[in-house]
Design a protein around this motif. Structure first.
Motif, PDB file in Angstrom:
ATOM      1  N   GLU A  88     -50.453 -62.061 -77.812  1.00 36.65           N
ATOM      2  CA  GLU A  88     -51.638 -61.611 -77.092  1.00 36.65           C
ATOM      3  C   GLU A  88     -52.154 -62.696 -76.153  1.00 36.65           C
ATOM      4  O   GLU A  88     -52.503 -62.427 -74.997  1.00 36.65           O
ATOM      5  N   THR A  89     -52.228 -63.923 -76.655  1.00 37.06           N
ATOM      6  CA  THR A  89     -52.822 -65.017 -75.888  1.00 37.06           C
ATOM      7  C   THR A  89     -52.014 -66.293 -76.105  1.00 37.06           C
ATOM      8  O   THR A  89     -51.453 -66.511 -77.178  1.00 37.06           O
ATOM      9  N   VAL A  90     -51.991 -67.141 -75.073  1.00 38.75           N
ATOM     10  CA  VAL A  90     -51.247 -68.408 -75.126  1.00 38.75           C
ATOM     11  C   VAL A  90     -52.157 -69.553 -74.703  1.00 38.75           C
ATOM     12  O   VAL A  90     -52.960 -69.408 -73.776  1.00 38.75           O
ATOM     13  N   THR A  91     -52.046 -70.677 -75.383  1.00 34.45           N
ATOM     14  CA  THR A  91     -52.687 -71.915 -74.932  1.00 34.45           C
ATOM     15  C   THR A  91     -51.600 -72.874 -74.466  1.00 34.45           C
ATOM     16  O   THR A  91     -50.522 -72.962 -75.064  1.00 34.45           O
ATOM     17  N   LEU A  92     -51.886 -73.608 -73.403  1.00 35.13           N
ATOM     18  CA  LEU A  92     -50.923 -74.552 -72.827  1.00 35.13           C
ATOM     19  C   LEU A  92     -51.222 -75.988 -73.233  1.00 35.13           C
ATOM     20  O   LEU A  92     -50.590 -76.918 -72.739  1.00 35.13           O
ATOM     21  N   GLN A  93     -52.164 -76.186 -74.131  1.00 36.68           N
ATOM     22  CA  GLN A  93     -52.650 -77.521 -74.459  1.00 36.68           C
ATOM     23  C   GLN A  93     -51.646 -78.444 -75.147  1.00 36.68           C
ATOM     24  O   GLN A  93     -51.517 -79.605 -74.764  1.00 36.68           O
ATOM     25  N   PRO A  94     -50.933 -78.015 -76.198  1.00 39.34           N
ATOM     26  CA  PRO A  94     -50.117 -78.979 -76.963  1.00 39.34           C
ATOM     27  C   PRO A  94     -49.094 -79.705 -76.091  1.00 39.34           C
ATOM     28  O   PRO A  94     -48.433 -79.084 -75.251  1.00 39.34           O
ATOM     29  N   PRO A  95     -48.934 -81.007 -76.279  1.00 37.95           N
ATOM     30  CA  PRO A  95     -48.076 -81.814 -75.409  1.00 37.95           C
ATOM     31  C   PRO A  95     -46.617 -81.911 -75.829  1.00 37.95           C
ATOM     32  O   PRO A  95     -45.861 -82.672 -75.234  1.00 37.95           O
ATOM     33  N   ASP A 153     -59.517 -75.816 -77.162  1.00 33.10           N
ATOM     34  CA  ASP A 153     -60.423 -75.874 -76.015  1.00 33.10           C
ATOM     35  C   ASP A 153     -59.919 -76.950 -75.052  1.00 33.10           C
ATOM     36  O   ASP A 153     -59.570 -78.054 -75.490  1.00 33.10           O
ATOM     37  N   PRO A 154     -59.850 -76.663 -73.730  1.00 32.87           N
ATOM     38  CA  PRO A 154     -60.256 -75.432 -73.058  1.00 32.87           C
ATOM     39  C   PRO A 154     -59.093 -74.447 -72.901  1.00 32.87           C
ATOM     40  O   PRO A 154     -57.933 -74.806 -73.046  1.00 32.87           O
ATOM     41  N   GLU A 206     -61.510 -69.667 -64.766  1.00 32.04           N
ATOM     42  CA  GLU A 206     -62.390 -70.687 -65.305  1.00 32.04           C
ATOM     43  C   GLU A 206     -61.864 -71.177 -66.642  1.00 32.04           C
ATOM     44  O   GLU A 206     -61.049 -70.518 -67.285  1.00 32.04           O
ATOM     45  N   LEU A 207     -62.354 -72.353 -67.040  1.00 34.47           N
ATOM     46  CA  LEU A 207     -62.019 -72.912 -68.339  1.00 34.47           C
ATOM     47  C   LEU A 207     -63.069 -72.461 -69.344  1.00 34.47           C
ATOM     48  O   LEU A 207     -64.272 -72.530 -69.078  1.00 34.47           O
ATOM     49  N   SER A 208     -62.612 -71.993 -70.491  1.00 31.46           N
ATOM     50  CA  SER A 208     -63.538 -71.501 -71.503  1.00 31.46           C
ATOM     51  C   SER A 208     -63.198 -72.101 -72.850  1.00 31.46           C
ATOM     52  O   SER A 208     -62.079 -72.578 -73.080  1.00 31.46           O
ATOM     53  N   GLU A 209     -64.159 -72.071 -73.751  1.00 31.98           N
ATOM     54  CA  GLU A 209     -63.947 -72.533 -75.125  1.00 31.98           C
ATOM     55  C   GLU A 209     -63.937 -71.328 -76.055  1.00 31.98           C
ATOM     56  O   GLU A 209     -64.940 -70.621 -76.163  1.00 31.98           O
ATOM     57  N   PRO A 210     -62.814 -71.057 -76.730  1.00 26.75           N
ATOM     58  CA  PRO A 210     -62.776 -69.943 -77.683  1.00 26.75           C
ATOM     59  C   PRO A 210     -63.868 -70.087 -78.736  1.00 26.75           C
ATOM     60  O   PRO A 210     -64.266 -71.204 -79.093  1.00 26.75           O
ATOM     61  N   ALA A 211     -64.332 -68.955 -79.239  1.00 21.37           N
ATOM     62  CA  ALA A 211     -65.519 -68.925 -80.111  1.00 21.37           C
ATOM     63  C   ALA A 211     -65.407 -69.831 -81.320  1.00 21.37           C
ATOM     64  O   ALA A 211     -66.357 -70.541 -81.670  1.00 21.37           O
ATOM     65  N   GLU A 212     -64.274 -69.830 -82.003  1.00 22.46           N
ATOM     66  CA  GLU A 212     -64.084 -70.632 -83.213  1.00 22.46           C
ATOM     67  C   GLU A 212     -62.970 -71.661 -83.016  1.00 22.46           C
ATOM     68  O   GLU A 212     -62.157 -71.891 -83.902  1.00 22.46           O
ATOM     69  N   SER A 213     -62.937 -72.252 -81.848  1.00 21.07           N
ATOM     70  CA  SER A 213     -61.841 -73.150 -81.458  1.00 21.07           C
ATOM     71  C   SER A 213     -61.598 -74.276 -82.461  1.00 21.07           C
ATOM     72  O   SER A 213     -62.545 -74.818 -83.049  1.00 21.07           O
ATOM     73  N   VAL A 214     -60.332 -74.629 -82.629  1.00 13.63           N
ATOM     74  CA  VAL A 214     -59.986 -75.781 -83.467  1.00 13.63           C
ATOM     75  C   VAL A 214     -60.298 -77.084 -82.757  1.00 13.63           C
ATOM     76  O   VAL A 214     -60.134 -78.164 -83.327  1.00 13.63           O
ATOM     77  N   GLY A 215     -60.744 -77.001 -81.494  1.00 12.97           N
ATOM     78  CA  GLY A 215     -61.095 -78.197 -80.744  1.00 12.97           C
ATOM     79  C   GLY A 215     -60.002 -78.606 -79.775  1.00 12.97           C
ATOM     80  O   GLY A 215     -59.096 -77.837 -79.467  1.00 12.97           O
ATOM     81  N   LYS A 216     -60.078 -79.811 -79.308  1.00 15.20           N
ATOM     82  CA  LYS A 216     -59.096 -80.315 -78.348  1.00 15.20           C
ATOM     83  C   LYS A 216     -57.863 -80.859 -79.064  1.00 15.20           C
ATOM     84  O   LYS A 216     -57.978 -81.493 -80.112  1.00 15.20           O
ATOM     85  N   VAL A 217     -56.700 -80.621 -78.494  1.00 16.27           N
ATOM     86  CA  VAL A 217     -55.469 -81.229 -78.997  1.00 16.27           C
ATOM     87  C   VAL A 217     -54.793 -82.069 -77.907  1.00 16.27           C
ATOM     88  O   VAL A 217     -53.775 -82.705 -78.146  1.00 16.27           O
ATOM     89  N   HIS A 218     -55.365 -82.032 -76.695  1.00 14.39           N
ATOM     90  CA  HIS A 218     -54.836 -82.808 -75.581  1.00 14.39           C
ATOM     91  C   HIS A 218     -55.906 -82.866 -74.504  1.00 14.39           C
ATOM     92  O   HIS A 218     -56.795 -82.016 -74.462  1.00 14.39           O
ATOM     93  N   GLY A 219     -55.811 -83.869 -73.641  1.00 13.90           N
ATOM     94  CA  GLY A 219     -56.787 -83.992 -72.570  1.00 13.90           C
ATOM     95  C   GLY A 219     -56.613 -82.955 -71.484  1.00 13.90           C
ATOM     96  O   GLY A 219     -55.492 -82.552 -71.162  1.00 13.90           O
ATOM     97  N   PHE A 220     -57.708 -82.500 -70.929  1.00 13.95           N
ATOM     98  CA  PHE A 220     -57.736 -81.634 -69.763  1.00 13.95           C
ATOM     99  C   PHE A 220     -56.896 -80.362 -69.953  1.00 13.95           C
ATOM    100  O   PHE A 220     -57.093 -79.635 -70.901  1.00 13.95           O
ATOM    101  N   HIS A 221     -55.930 -80.127 -69.051  1.00 15.36           N
ATOM    102  CA  HIS A 221     -55.208 -78.845 -69.023  1.00 15.36           C
ATOM    103  C   HIS A 221     -53.849 -78.896 -69.718  1.00 15.36           C
ATOM    104  O   HIS A 221     -53.037 -77.993 -69.536  1.00 15.36           O
ATOM    105  N   GLY A 222     -53.574 -79.908 -70.509  1.00 15.08           N
ATOM    106  CA  GLY A 222     -52.217 -80.097 -71.018  1.00 15.08           C
ATOM    107  C   GLY A 222     -51.430 -80.942 -70.036  1.00 15.08           C
ATOM    108  O   GLY A 222     -51.976 -81.462 -69.055  1.00 15.08           O
ATOM    109  N   ASN A 223     -50.134 -81.096 -70.260  1.00 12.71           N
ATOM    110  CA  ASN A 223     -49.307 -81.895 -69.346  1.00 12.71           C
ATOM    111  C   ASN A 223     -48.946 -81.042 -68.130  1.00 12.71           C
ATOM    112  O   ASN A 223     -47.942 -80.334 -68.103  1.00 12.71           O
ATOM    113  N   TRP A 224     -49.782 -81.141 -67.136  1.00 12.20           N
ATOM    114  CA  TRP A 224     -49.793 -80.239 -65.994  1.00 12.20           C
ATOM    115  C   TRP A 224     -48.455 -80.164 -65.260  1.00 12.20           C
ATOM    116  O   TRP A 224     -47.952 -79.065 -64.979  1.00 12.20           O
ATOM    117  N   LEU A 225     -47.842 -81.285 -64.940  1.00 12.91           N
ATOM    118  CA  LEU A 225     -46.613 -81.243 -64.158  1.00 12.91           C
ATOM    119  C   LEU A 225     -45.455 -80.641 -64.954  1.00 12.91           C
ATOM    120  O   LEU A 225     -44.584 -79.979 -64.383  1.00 12.91           O
TER     121      LEU A 225
END
Length: 481
Positions: A131-138, A302-303, A314-333
Motif C-alpha cells: 500500500e505504502t513505501v518509505t524511502l528512508q532506510p539507507p 518520518d518524513p 509535501e513531507l509528512s509525519e505518519p500518525a504513529e511514526s517510529v521516528g527517523k531512521v535516516h537524515g532528510f529524504h534518504g540517500n537521494w542519489l
C-alpha cells in the motif's frame, strides 16, 4: 581463457616490495601550522600528508582498478548478492546539475525532487503489491531493522508488544534477518528446512503462537526455491496474530510476475542495489526502502512524501511514526538511480529482467558437472563442491578470470557454491563461467592449494585478517595516526 591480472610491484623507500604502494607510502610532505591560515584551535601543530602530482594520482587509482575485479570485468556470480551490471546512464542522471539539491531547501522550491520521490514510492508499491513505501532506510539491512520496528509499533498499538517477543527465521535465511530481529529486541526462533529445502508448514504451526511477532521469509529462498506453500504459511502466521515479513533480496526473480503483497506479506524491504541496479557501494551509500500494507502505514518513519490536496507534494509525519531512521529524504542519489532504472525498463523490461535471470541460472546449471541437490530453482542455484573445500574451489576459479560464487552458505548444502549469474550475462559469458567451473573441478588438490596464481594478490590469511583487522591508516614507521 588465459587470464593474468595486472600487477605493479615496486619497492617502497624502506625497501619493501609491494604491489602498488599506498599514497601514504609514496612521497610525503609535512605541513606545519604556519602554512595553514586557520585558527589555532582547528589545526594540529603539523601533519604528514601525501604530496603526489595529478598524473601520479591518476596512475595510482587506474592501477588499483586494474588490480581489482568488478562487474565490468566479467562474470560476478555471488549467490544472493545479485551483482548486477550498473548501467552508466543512471550515473549520468545522478550527475545532472538539477540533482544537486540541498536537503534543507523549502518544499515549495523542491517540488521536482519531491515529485520524483513520490513516484518512486508509487513504483515500488506497485512492484511489491504494497500500500505504502518509505524511502528512508539507507541499506537493505537497515530496511529489515526498520520493518521490524514497524512490526513492533503495530503490536504495541494492540497492547501486545510485551507478549509478542519472538521472530521466526528459517535456517536458510540471510544472516541479517537474525541480526535485525535481535537488534529490534526480539528473541529469534530458528525454523529448520524440510527435505526439499523449503519451510515445513507443520513445523511452523508448532512454532507460532501468542509470542510470535513475525516470520521473516525470502521467496524464492536462498536455494533459489519458490515457497509453494506460501499461502498456507501466510495464513498460519496471521491466524497466530503475527506479521509476515518479506526479505526482498531475491525479488529479482519475481519482477513483473509475482508480488509479495499478493502472497500475504505485510512488510517488505527492497534491495535497490540487487533488484534495480544501483551500485552496491563497497560500504558506501545505499538504500533499502520498505513497503507495508494499509494497516501499517501510520507507523512508517518520518518524513514521508505525500500528495497534498492542491496537487503539490509535501513531507509528512505518519500518525504513529517510529521516528527517523535516516537524515532528510534518504540517500537521494541512490534513489534517483533506482528511479531512472525502473523508468527506463518499464513494466515490460522489468518482466524481461526476471525471465532472463531465471533462464541464465538454469542454463548455467545445465552446463556444469556438479551436484545441485535442490531443484527446480529460479534465479540462483546452490551447487556442491563435493569432497573439495568450497573455498579452495573458489580460489581455483579466480585463476580462470571470473569471480567465484558465494561459498559455504547456505549450510544446508555441503561445501556450497551459491551461484547467481543475474540477467546481465549473455550466452558467451555464461559459457566462460561454466568453463571456469569445469576447470576448477579438474584441478588437483595441490593446484587448488596454490591458487590463485594469476591475480594481483595471492592467497591471503583470511582468518588472520578477520581476527586481527587493521582498522587505521599507518605511517611509514608503523605508528597509528
Amino acid at each position: 581463457m588465459n587470464y593474468q591480472q595486472a600487477t605493479w610491484e615496486q619497492e617502497t623507500e624502506g625497501g619493501e616490495a609491494v604491489n602498488e604502494p599506498l599514497l601514504s607510502e609514496k612521497r610525503m610532505e609535512t605541513v606545519s601550522h604556519e602554512d595553514v591560515d586557520l585558527p589555532d584551535e582547528l589545526v594540529r601543530d603539523e601533519l604528514t600528508l601525501p604530496e603526489p602530482a595529478e598524473p601520479e594520482v591518476a596512475s595510482h587509482y587506474t592501477r588499483l582498478s586494474q588490480m581489482n575485479y568488478s562487474v565490468e570485468h566479467g562474470p560476478y556470480p555471488l549467490g544472493s548478492c545479485t551483482m548486477k551490471y550498473n548501467p552508466k546512464f543512471i550515473e549520468d542522471v545522478a550527475a545532472l546539475e538539477d540533482a544537486a539539491m540541498h536537503p534543507d531547501r523549502p518544499e515549495a522550491d523542491a517540488q521536482g525532487t519531491l515529485t520524483l520521490l513520490y513516484r518512486l514510492q508509487e513504483y515500488l508499491a506497485e512492484i511489491g503489491g504494497m500500500e505504502t513505501v518509505t524511502l528512508q532506510p539507507p541499506a537493505g539491512a537497515a530496511g529489515e531493522f526498520t520493518g521490524l520496528l514497524v512490526a513492533r509499533a503495530y503490536h504495541r498499538s494492540n497492547d501486545e508488544d510485551a507478549e509478542r517477543r519472538e521472530v521466526i527465521v528459517p535456517a536458510s535465511a540471510h544472516g541479517t534477518n537474525f541480526a535485525s530481529a535481535a537488534m529490534a529486541g526480539y528473541d529469534v526462533v530458528e525454523l529448520p528446512s524440510n527435505e526439499d529445502g523449503r519451510v515445513p508448514v507443520d513445523a511452523l504451526e508448532e512454532a507460532v503462537g501468542e509470542s510470535t511477532a513475525a516470520l521473516m521469509l525470502t521467496n524464492p529462498n536462498t536455494l533459489g526455491l519458490f515457497e509453494r506453500d506460501i499461502e498456507d504459511i501466510a495464513e498460519t502466521v496471521h491466524e497466530a496474530g503475527g506479521l509476515l515479513y518479506y526479505d526482498g533480496a531475491n525479488l529479482n526473480a519475481l519482477l513483473g510476475r509475482a508480488r509479495p503483497g499478493d502472497m500475504g506479506f505485510d512488510i517488505m524491504h527492497y534491495n535497490v542495489h540487487k533488484t534495480f541496479a544501483s551500485p552496491h557501494g563497497g560500504g558506501g551509500p545505499g538504500a533499502g526502502p520498505i513497503g507495508v500494507i494499509d494497516e501499517l502505514t501510520e507507523f512508517l518513519p518520518d518524513p514521508h512524501v505525500r500528495k497534498a490536496d492542491d496537487g503539490s507534494f509535501e513531507l509528512s509525519e505518519p500518525a504513529e511514526s517510529v521516528g527517523k531512521v535516516h537524515g532528510f529524504h534518504g540517500n537521494w542519489l541512490v534513489l534517483l538511480k533506482t528511479y531512472a532504472y525502473i523508468s527506463r525498463l518499464g513494466d515490460a523490461g522489468l518482466k524481461d529482467t526476471s525471465a532472463m535471470a531465471v533462464l541464465n541460472a538454469n542454463y548455467l546449471a545445465s552446463q556444469i558437472d556438479l551436484d545441485i541437490p535442490y531443484e527446480p530453482f529460479h534465479h540462483e542455484f546452490v551447487a556442491s563442491a563435493g569432497d573439495v573445500d568450497a573455498a579452495e574451489f573458489a580460489k581455483g576459479m579466480l585463476d580462470e578470470g571470473v569471480h567465484p560464487p558465494t561459498t559455504k552458505w547456505p549450510e544446508i548444502v555441503d561445501e556450497a557454491l551459491m551461484t547467481e549469474p543475474t540477467e546481465a550475462l549473455n550466452k558467451d559469458q555464461l559459457d566462460i563461467l561454466a568453463e571456469a567451473f569445469t576447470a576448477a573441478s579438474r584441478k588437483t588438490p595441490e593446484q587448488l592449494a596454490a591458487a590463485p596464481t594469476t591475480t594481483a594478490a595471492a592467497r591471503i590469511d583470511q582468518t588472520g585478517a578477520a581476527r586481527n583487522p587493521r582498522l587505521s591508516w599507518r605511517d611509514l614507521e608503523g605508528n597509528d595516526e
